[in-house]
Design an enzyme around this catalytic site. Structure first.
Site, short mmCIF file in Angstrom:
data_model
loop_
_atom_site.label_atom_id
_atom_site.label_comp_id
_atom_site.label_asym_id
_atom_site.label_seq_id
_atom_site.Cartn_x
_atom_site.Cartn_y
_atom_site.Cartn_z
N LYS A 162 -6.94 8.97 -8.18
CA LYS A 162 -7.36 9.97 -7.06
C LYS A 162 -8.28 10.98 -7.56
O LYS A 162 -7.63 12.26 -7.43
CB LYS A 162 -6.40 10.30 -6.05
N ASP A 182 0.42 -2.15 4.37
CA ASP A 182 1.18 -1.15 4.64
C ASP A 182 2.66 -2.05 4.95
O ASP A 182 3.70 -1.52 5.07
CB ASP A 182 1.02 -0.47 5.74
N HIS A 204 -0.55 10.62 -2.35
CA HIS A 204 -1.94 10.25 -1.87
C HIS A 204 -3.03 11.46 -2.01
O HIS A 204 -3.90 11.29 -2.48
CB HIS A 204 -1.79 9.58 -0.51
N HIS A 259 0.79 -1.17 0.01
CA HIS A 259 0.14 -0.04 -0.04
C HIS A 259 0.84 1.18 -0.04
O HIS A 259 1.66 1.69 0.96
CB HIS A 259 -0.90 0.00 1.44
N ARG A 260 0.80 2.06 -1.16
CA ARG A 260 1.73 3.14 -1.28
C ARG A 260 3.26 2.85 -1.28
O ARG A 260 4.02 3.54 -0.84
CB ARG A 260 1.43 4.23 -0.19
N ASP A 283 -1.01 5.95 -5.85
CA ASP A 283 -2.15 6.92 -5.96
C ASP A 283 -1.64 7.78 -7.03
O ASP A 283 -0.50 8.36 -6.82
CB ASP A 283 -2.36 7.62 -4.63
N GLU A 316 -4.43 3.39 -8.38
CA GLU A 316 -5.55 4.27 -7.89
C GLU A 316 -5.77 5.50 -8.50
O GLU A 316 -5.05 6.44 -8.21
CB GLU A 316 -5.61 4.04 -6.26
N GLU A 339 0.54 -0.75 -4.77
CA GLU A 339 -0.48 -0.08 -4.98
C GLU A 339 -0.22 1.59 -4.76
O GLU A 339 0.70 1.63 -3.89
CB GLU A 339 -1.59 -0.44 -4.01
O1 G3P Z 1 -6.48 1.24 -3.10
C1 G3P Z 1 -6.50 0.85 -1.46
C2 G3P Z 1 -6.62 2.07 -0.54
O2 G3P Z 1 -5.33 2.78 -1.01
C3 G3P Z 1 -7.62 3.04 -0.72
O3 G3P Z 1 -7.56 4.29 0.17
O4 G3P Z 1 -6.96 6.37 1.05
O5 G3P Z 1 -5.17 4.61 1.14
O6 G3P Z 1 -5.80 5.59 -1.08
P1 G3P Z 1 -6.35 5.22 0.42
MG MG Z 2 -4.72 4.23 -2.40
#
Ligand code: G3P
Ligand code: MG
Length: 245
Positions: A111, A230, A49, A7-8, A36, A109, A34
């Site tokens: 945004k 994470d 993000h 995640h990120r 953003d 993702e 993943e």
């Molecule tokens: O893509 C999953 C998750 O990243 C969605 O929420 O706010 O962390 O981008 P956020």
């Molecule tokens: Mg995300």
């Protein structure tokens, strides 16, 4: 086996959405990343993000008000630690160039649920396609209209709506309507029957953001297609243990 998306990047160890975080995720055993995406003032997809640079840089203001040249002057790592002060905002192009040299999967993702970023779908989709990375990529967003646009632009592009709790009455029908091939729900809204039902309908599930080993293990046991975390190292260790047992 459940695919692990960082995640990120390796968000637990590094400043989020930086090349350092992405490279660290690969080292920790992630299967995918993943990230953003927003657009700069001059229409360049960049990886960050928030809508503003305030939280994760030494600057302030909206991403959409910066040109690429000006946003590149900011440090995206000094807020986390001095060690990362040289990290700058990665462009999607930079990321794709690096990721193409690995076998990592990609979850982009968009945004664009607060600012619509006109034309974003086409720019991002073209970049991924031109690099030959479409098969390794899934596009997600909280902006489901935008995912439908991607589907209309290229039906080979895999999309999956991000769903905060609660889920639609029938996630299966919802995917059909959107032309999506799966869902990315909040992990607390997932259970074993939901996963089975999605699979029976040839749909995938990749819950976010799963940071507790208890839930990682449950999702692996329930045969979730993927999980977004994470802590890719934690999920990778657990996956190894489950394989051996
Ligand atoms: O893509 C999953 C998750 O990243 C969605 O929420 O706010 O962390 O981008 P956020
Ligand atoms: Mg995300």
């Amino acid at each position: 086996m459940t695919i692990i998306y960082a995640h990120r990047g390796s968000n637990g160890q590094c400043p989020e959405n930086t090349m350092a975080a992405f490279k660290q995720a690969l080292k920790e055993g992630a299967d995918g990343i993943e990230l953003d995406v927003h657009l700069t003032k001059d229409g360049v997809p960049v990886i960050i993000h928030d809508e503003t640079v305030d939280r994760t840089s030494n600057g302030n203001g909206f991403v959409k008000d910066y040109t690429l040249n000006s946003i590149k002057q900011l440090s995206m790592g000094s807020w986390k630690s001095h060690q990362y002060r040289a990290e700058t905002i990665p462009t999607l192009e930079e990321f794709l160039e690096w990721v193409a040299s690995t076998s990592l999967l990609i979850n982009i993702e968009l945004k664009n649920n607060i600012f619509a970023y006109k034309g974003m779908e086409k720019v991002v989709l073209n970049m991924v396609t031109e690099r030959g990375l479409l098969k390794r990529t899934v596009f997600s967003s909280f902006n489901h209209e935008s995912l439908y646009k991607i589907h209309l632009l290229n039906t080979d592009a895999e999309t999956a709506p991000l769903l905060a709790k609660p889920l639609p009455i029938s996630p299966m029908d919802y995917c059909r309507e959107l032309g999506a091939r799966g869902i990315h729900p909040h992990y607390r809204s997932v259970n074993s029957p939901l996963i089975s039902e999605l699979h029976a309908n040839h749909l995938s599930i990749r819950p976010y953001t799963v940071n507790l080993p208890h839930f990682m293990r449950l999702l692996m046991e329930w045969n979730s297609d993927a999980l977004i975390t994470d802590y890719p190292w934690m999920a990778a260790n657990l996956k190894k243990q489950l394989k051996q047992s």
